[in-house]
Scaffold this active site. Sequence first.
Site, PDB file in Angstrom:
ATOM      1  N   ASP A  49       0.844  -1.193   0.000  1.00 58.80           N
ATOM      2  CA  ASP A  49       0.000   0.000   0.000  1.00 58.80           C
ATOM      3  C   ASP A  49       0.883   1.248   0.000  1.00 58.80           C
ATOM      4  O   ASP A  49       1.633   1.495   0.946  1.00 58.80           O
ATOM      5  CB  ASP A  49      -0.906   0.009   1.232  1.00 58.80           C
ATOM      6  N   TYR A  54       2.929   9.986  -0.574  1.00 57.19           N
ATOM      7  CA  TYR A  54       4.027   9.452   0.237  1.00 57.19           C
ATOM      8  C   TYR A  54       5.387   9.709  -0.407  1.00 57.19           C
ATOM      9  O   TYR A  54       6.420   9.509   0.240  1.00 57.19           O
ATOM     10  CB  TYR A  54       3.875   7.945   0.444  1.00 57.19           C
ATOM     11  N   LYS A  79      -2.895   5.985  -4.264  1.00 55.32           N
ATOM     12  CA  LYS A  79      -3.966   6.925  -3.942  1.00 55.32           C
ATOM     13  C   LYS A  79      -3.748   8.273  -4.620  1.00 55.32           C
ATOM     14  O   LYS A  79      -2.613   8.708  -4.785  1.00 55.32           O
ATOM     15  CB  LYS A  79      -4.035   7.145  -2.419  1.00 55.32           C
ATOM     16  N   HIS A 112      -7.505   9.691  -1.662  1.00 53.74           N
ATOM     17  CA  HIS A 112      -6.836   9.634  -0.368  1.00 53.74           C
ATOM     18  C   HIS A 112      -7.667  10.255   0.756  1.00 53.74           C
ATOM     19  O   HIS A 112      -7.714   9.720   1.862  1.00 53.74           O
ATOM     20  CB  HIS A 112      -5.476  10.333  -0.472  1.00 53.74           C
ATOM     21  N   LEU A 194      -1.606  -0.015  14.697  1.00 55.46           N
ATOM     22  CA  LEU A 194      -0.900  -0.148  15.974  1.00 55.46           C
ATOM     23  C   LEU A 194      -1.068   1.086  16.859  1.00 55.46           C
ATOM     24  O   LEU A 194      -0.499   1.172  17.941  1.00 55.46           O
ATOM     25  CB  LEU A 194       0.590  -0.435  15.740  1.00 55.46           C
ATOM     26  N   ILE A 233      -2.810  -2.914   7.195  1.00 52.19           N
ATOM     27  CA  ILE A 233      -1.540  -2.612   6.524  1.00 52.19           C
ATOM     28  C   ILE A 233      -0.519  -2.032   7.509  1.00 52.19           C
ATOM     29  O   ILE A 233      -0.183  -0.850   7.447  1.00 52.19           O
ATOM     30  CB  ILE A 233      -1.761  -1.651   5.340  1.00 52.19           C
ATOM     31  N   LYS A 235       2.993  -0.946   9.132  1.00 47.93           N
ATOM     32  CA  LYS A 235       4.208  -0.420   8.513  1.00 47.93           C
ATOM     33  C   LYS A 235       5.386  -0.635   9.451  1.00 47.93           C
ATOM     34  O   LYS A 235       5.272  -0.471  10.662  1.00 47.93           O
ATOM     35  CB  LYS A 235       4.042   1.073   8.225  1.00 47.93           C
ATOM     36  N   SER A 236       6.525  -1.027   8.868  1.00 47.70           N
ATOM     37  CA  SER A 236       7.780  -1.065   9.606  1.00 47.70           C
ATOM     38  C   SER A 236       8.905  -1.040   8.588  1.00 47.70           C
ATOM     39  O   SER A 236       8.729  -1.472   7.449  1.00 47.70           O
ATOM     40  CB  SER A 236       7.881  -2.321  10.470  1.00 47.70           C
ATOM     41  N   VAL A 237      10.059  -0.522   8.998  1.00 47.30           N
ATOM     42  CA  VAL A 237      11.247  -0.598   8.139  1.00 47.30           C
ATOM     43  C   VAL A 237      12.304  -1.493   8.778  1.00 47.30           C
ATOM     44  O   VAL A 237      13.400  -1.627   8.257  1.00 47.30           O
ATOM     45  CB  VAL A 237      11.827   0.809   7.856  1.00 47.30           C
ATOM     46  N   ARG A 241      10.763  -6.731  12.580  1.00 42.84           N
ATOM     47  CA  ARG A 241       9.353  -6.385  12.820  1.00 42.84           C
ATOM     48  C   ARG A 241       8.500  -6.676  11.595  1.00 42.84           C
ATOM     49  O   ARG A 241       7.320  -7.025  11.729  1.00 42.84           O
ATOM     50  CB  ARG A 241       9.229  -4.920  13.226  1.00 42.84           C
ATOM     51  N   SER A 244       7.870 -10.245  12.007  1.00 42.18           N
ATOM     52  CA  SER A 244       7.020 -10.468  13.172  1.00 42.18           C
ATOM     53  C   SER A 244       5.574 -10.058  12.902  1.00 42.18           C
ATOM     54  O   SER A 244       4.630 -10.762  13.277  1.00 42.18           O
ATOM     55  CB  SER A 244       7.572  -9.675  14.365  1.00 42.18           C
ATOM     56  N   ASN A 245       5.387  -8.921  12.240  1.00 40.88           N
ATOM     57  CA  ASN A 245       4.021  -8.484  11.924  1.00 40.88           C
ATOM     58  C   ASN A 245       3.326  -9.491  11.015  1.00 40.88           C
ATOM     59  O   ASN A 245       2.124  -9.753  11.172  1.00 40.88           O
ATOM     60  CB  ASN A 245       4.050  -7.111  11.254  1.00 40.88           C
TER      61      ASN A 245
END
Length: 285
Positions: A49, A54, A79, A112, A194, A233, A235-237, A241, A244-245
Amino acid sequence: MTTSPTSPSVAFHDGRAIPQLGFGVWKVGNDEAATAVKEALDAGYRHIDTARGYNNEEGVGRALKSSGLDRDDVFVTSKVPNQDQGRDATLRSFDATMADLGLEELDLYLIHWPAPAKGLAMETWKALIELHEQGRIRSIGTSNFRIEDLERIQAETGVLPVLNQIELHPYFNQPELRAFHAEHGIVTESWSPLGQGGGELEDPVITGIAEAHGATPAQVLIAWNLALGNVVIPKSVTPERIVSNFASLEVELTEEEITRITGLHKGGDARRGPNPDVFDGHQGA
């Protein structure tokens, strides 16, 4: 070597479907997005997504190209940003999105924000219908739209979005909007699942359930969304994680646990992102 779980899919009213657990890239730059999306695809995600606003569609496109996956194996959403609303601006924005992503067809294109003060959401929606009819977008939807926005779309075009992406986490779980979606066959998609540091990850209800399942609080929040039938959706960088997500797919909550988490709802005071009643800016989740 353990096998990654596979995300289930949620059906759209247009006959298509979307992987229920996706990967978001809000506030991630191009280079970082290229790396993180590749990590996500390697971990098993098949739904990415992004958004024009962004400023990372080019990086997402690089990751898609380098992944080695077939085009139809990855579901991609983008979007229309607020500054590009209106028919002609939307068509130009879409062309730029596709060039940056390196795609011929987009799986899902969303408006959006409704940006009510601009008064261009309906014209923009009709542009999305046009692109869909041309075969350039497989499905069309909305983001952050309110019940009155969705009712107007239905009344003026007869074409309802397949999905509405909204801020949704336990403290702000939007029961009225979710009920409207369910009544009209619109999929609910959760952004900021989260809670953006609002306390859910430390809430004793969440931490207690996490401990009972040998899971992290983040996994419990994602699993709760999945149990409600929402598309989600996170998000992590961080590679760990990201993995894990995705493993949240293996957390099975009981009905009693789902009810307890849903009961944490605090209403509008727990909103963390912009309010769609008034938001007309260029940024947003």
